[in-house]
Design an enzyme around this catalytic site. Structure first.
Site, PDB file in Angstrom:
ATOM      1  N   THR A 195       4.388  -2.548  11.612  1.00  0.00           N
ATOM      2  CA  THR A 195       3.772  -1.246  11.910  1.00  0.00           C
ATOM      3  C   THR A 195       2.338  -1.222  11.389  1.00  0.00           C
ATOM      4  OG1 THR A 195       4.695  -0.377   9.854  1.00  0.00           O
ATOM      5  CG2 THR A 195       5.915   0.101  11.878  1.00  0.00           C
ATOM      6  N   GLY A 222       0.840  -1.202   0.000  1.00  0.00           N
ATOM      7  CA  GLY A 222       0.000   0.000   0.000  1.00  0.00           C
ATOM      8  C   GLY A 222       0.872   1.248   0.000  1.00  0.00           C
ATOM      9  N   ARG A 223       0.273   2.353   0.379  1.00  0.00           N
ATOM     10  CA  ARG A 223       0.989   3.627   0.364  1.00  0.00           C
ATOM     11  C   ARG A 223       2.169   3.633   1.324  1.00  0.00           C
ATOM     12  NH1 ARG A 223      -4.049   4.311   1.474  1.00  0.00           N
ATOM     13  NH2 ARG A 223      -5.504   5.066  -0.094  1.00  0.00           N
ATOM     14  N   ILE A 224       1.924   3.118   2.540  1.00  0.00           N
ATOM     15  CA  ILE A 224       2.980   3.163   3.551  1.00  0.00           C
ATOM     16  C   ILE A 224       4.149   2.278   3.125  1.00  0.00           C
ATOM     17  CG2 ILE A 224       3.571   2.671   5.961  1.00  0.00           C
ATOM     18  CD1 ILE A 224       0.545   3.296   6.616  1.00  0.00           C
ATOM     19  N   GLU A 238      -3.795  -5.441  22.115  1.00  0.00           N
ATOM     20  CA  GLU A 238      -3.307  -4.088  22.279  1.00  0.00           C
ATOM     21  C   GLU A 238      -4.181  -3.384  23.310  1.00  0.00           C
ATOM     22  OE1 GLU A 238      -2.795  -1.044  18.943  1.00  0.00           O
ATOM     23  OE2 GLU A 238      -1.511  -2.696  18.340  1.00  0.00           O
ATOM     24  N   HIS A 269       2.011   1.597  19.592  1.00  0.00           N
ATOM     25  CA  HIS A 269       1.197   2.007  18.430  1.00  0.00           C
ATOM     26  C   HIS A 269       1.278   3.524  18.190  1.00  0.00           C
ATOM     27  CE1 HIS A 269      -2.501   0.704  15.849  1.00  0.00           C
ATOM     28  NE2 HIS A 269      -1.823   1.669  15.257  1.00  0.00           N
ATOM     29  N   ARG A 277      -0.874  -4.039  11.760  1.00  0.00           N
ATOM     30  CA  ARG A 277      -1.795  -4.442  12.825  1.00  0.00           C
ATOM     31  C   ARG A 277      -1.227  -5.696  13.480  1.00  0.00           C
ATOM     32  NH1 ARG A 277      -3.456  -0.071  12.522  1.00  0.00           N
ATOM     33  NH2 ARG A 277      -5.604   0.684  12.230  1.00  0.00           N
TER      34      ARG A 277
HETATM   35  C1  GLV Z   1      -3.175   3.620  12.746  1.00  0.00           C
HETATM   36  O1  GLV Z   1      -2.808   2.511  13.038  1.00  0.00           O
HETATM   37  C2  GLV Z   1      -4.044   3.889  11.664  1.00  0.00           C
HETATM   38  O2  GLV Z   1      -4.639   2.959  11.100  1.00  0.00           O
HETATM   39  O3  GLV Z   1      -4.190   5.072  11.320  1.00  0.00           O
HETATM   40  C1  GLV Z   2      -1.965   3.371   4.062  1.00  0.00           C
HETATM   41  O1  GLV Z   2      -1.984   4.565   3.796  1.00  0.00           O
HETATM   42  C2  GLV Z   2      -1.608   2.285   3.166  1.00  0.00           C
HETATM   43  O2  GLV Z   2      -2.331   2.108   2.183  1.00  0.00           O
HETATM   44  O3  GLV Z   2      -0.593   1.617   3.409  1.00  0.00           O
END
Ligand code: GLV
Ligand code: GLV
Length: 330
Positions: free
Chosen positions: A236, A156-158, A267, A286, A238
């Site tokens: 980072t 994904g984006r991250i 958590e 988190h 879930r």
């Molecule tokens: C944090 O874990 C989020 O999903 O923004």
């Molecule tokens: C979150 O922004 C993702 O898509 O990883």
């Protein structure tokens, strides 16, 4: 016209609160802990808008108790705390906060990669405990990050932002994802492989999949045993993506070298959890998106999603608007 009632389940950035208060009558939970479930169920009874945190469970039971609800706005990019299908069935749009926390979270993922590989937390503990008596040629030897192979699970984006940072460290980057991302591959020089190859090749495995029934405990004993004994696992995303019992044994018995987690299952992780007694495991509470600027942006984005929902307009950042179709019919 009376203003619609909304519930905000934690204290959020004052700019976001002011924005919502311009258009709604706001009930805010101001204690420094999530709303107890009973309190949440009680207070949703009269609200049209619900502004949630990832610690609030929005499920059938809650929706039953909220007959006037017209929008749920989660101040997070992830939304595994929300039963989206149940919201969709009731015609309730669900908002989230993608994009604004991407680089901040990628920074933290990289901080964890470096902290694990170079044993930063052990080093800090060592100095604080008064053990640093002399320089030593074999003190706290770790692993090189530069030139290592980074395995990314879920692109994904991250994840893409982590891959971009990895370029600066001269890393080889592999990823596993349900679909091929040709543009990202070309832009970042990364390659898609199957999960088995990712596990075998990664010096560092960084998890970036959302938590869904398909990804729950995706990394368990079988997967951890396939990894290199020198490998580092970073999560980072879930906590539920990794089986914590299997991870404990992997770290204890040396199937892998290190883990660095910003998310856990459960958590918060209990202070007496066995993972916290391992020297080769770093756990953070988190805080992936936790910078002043980013939490403000998230709070404002969640406010705009909420207000759009109250107006009956498509949310700027919506999880289920495609399923809901055109202007909501309330
Ligand atoms: C944090 O874990 C989020 O999903 O923004
Ligand atoms: C979150 O922004 C993702 O898509 O990883």
């Amino acid at each position: 016209m009376p203003k619609p009632k909304v519930l905000i389940t934690r204290r959020v950035h004052p700019d976001a609160l002011r924005r919502v208060e311009e258009h709604a009558e706001v009930d805010v939970w101001t204690e420094d802990r999530p709303m107890p479930r009973e309190e949440l169920l009680k207070r949703v009874g009269s609200v049209e808008g619900l502004y949630t945190m990832l610690t609030d469970r929005v499920d059938e039971e809650l929706l039953e108790r909220a007959p006037h609800l017209r929008v749920v706005s989660n101040m997070a990019v992830g939304y595994d705390n929300i039963d989206v299908d149940a919201c969709t069935r009731r015609g309730i749009p669900v908002g989230h906060t993608p994009g604004v926390l991407t680089d901040t979270t990628a920074d933290l993922a990289f901080a964890l990669i470096l902290a694990a590989a170079r044993r930063l937390v052990e080093g800090v503990d060592y100095v604080r405990a008064g053990h640093w008596h002399t320089w030593s040629p074999d003190l706290l030897l770790g692993y090189d990050v530069y030139g290592a192979t980074l395995g990314i699970l879920g692109l994904g984006r991250i994840a893409a932002a982590v891959a971009r940072r990895a370029q600066g460290f001269g890393m080889r980057v592999l990823y596993t994802s349900r679909r091929q991302h040709e543009e990202t591959e070309a832009a970042l020089g990364i390659h898609r492989v199957d999960l088995d190859t990712l596990l075998r090749e990664a010096d560092i495995l960084s998890i970036h999949t959302p938590l869904t029934p398909e990804t729950y405990h995706l990394i368990g004993e079988t997967e951890l045993r396939r990894m290199k004994p020198t490998a580092i696992l970073v999560n980072t995303a879930r906590g539920g993506v990794v089986d914590p019992d299997a991870l404990y044994r992997a770290l204890k018995e040396g199937w892998i070298a290190y883990a660095a987690l910003d998310v856990t299952e459960p958590e918060p992780i209990p202070a007496d959890h066995p993972l916290l007694r391992l020297p080769n495991c770093i756990v953070l509470p988190h805080i992936g998106s936790a910078t002043h600027a980013t939490r403000r942006r998230m709070a404002l984005m969640a406010a705009e999603n909420l207000l759009a929902g109250l107006r009956g307009e498509p949310l700027p950042h919506c999880v289920n608007c495609a399923q809901l179709g055109g202007p909501y019919d309330h």
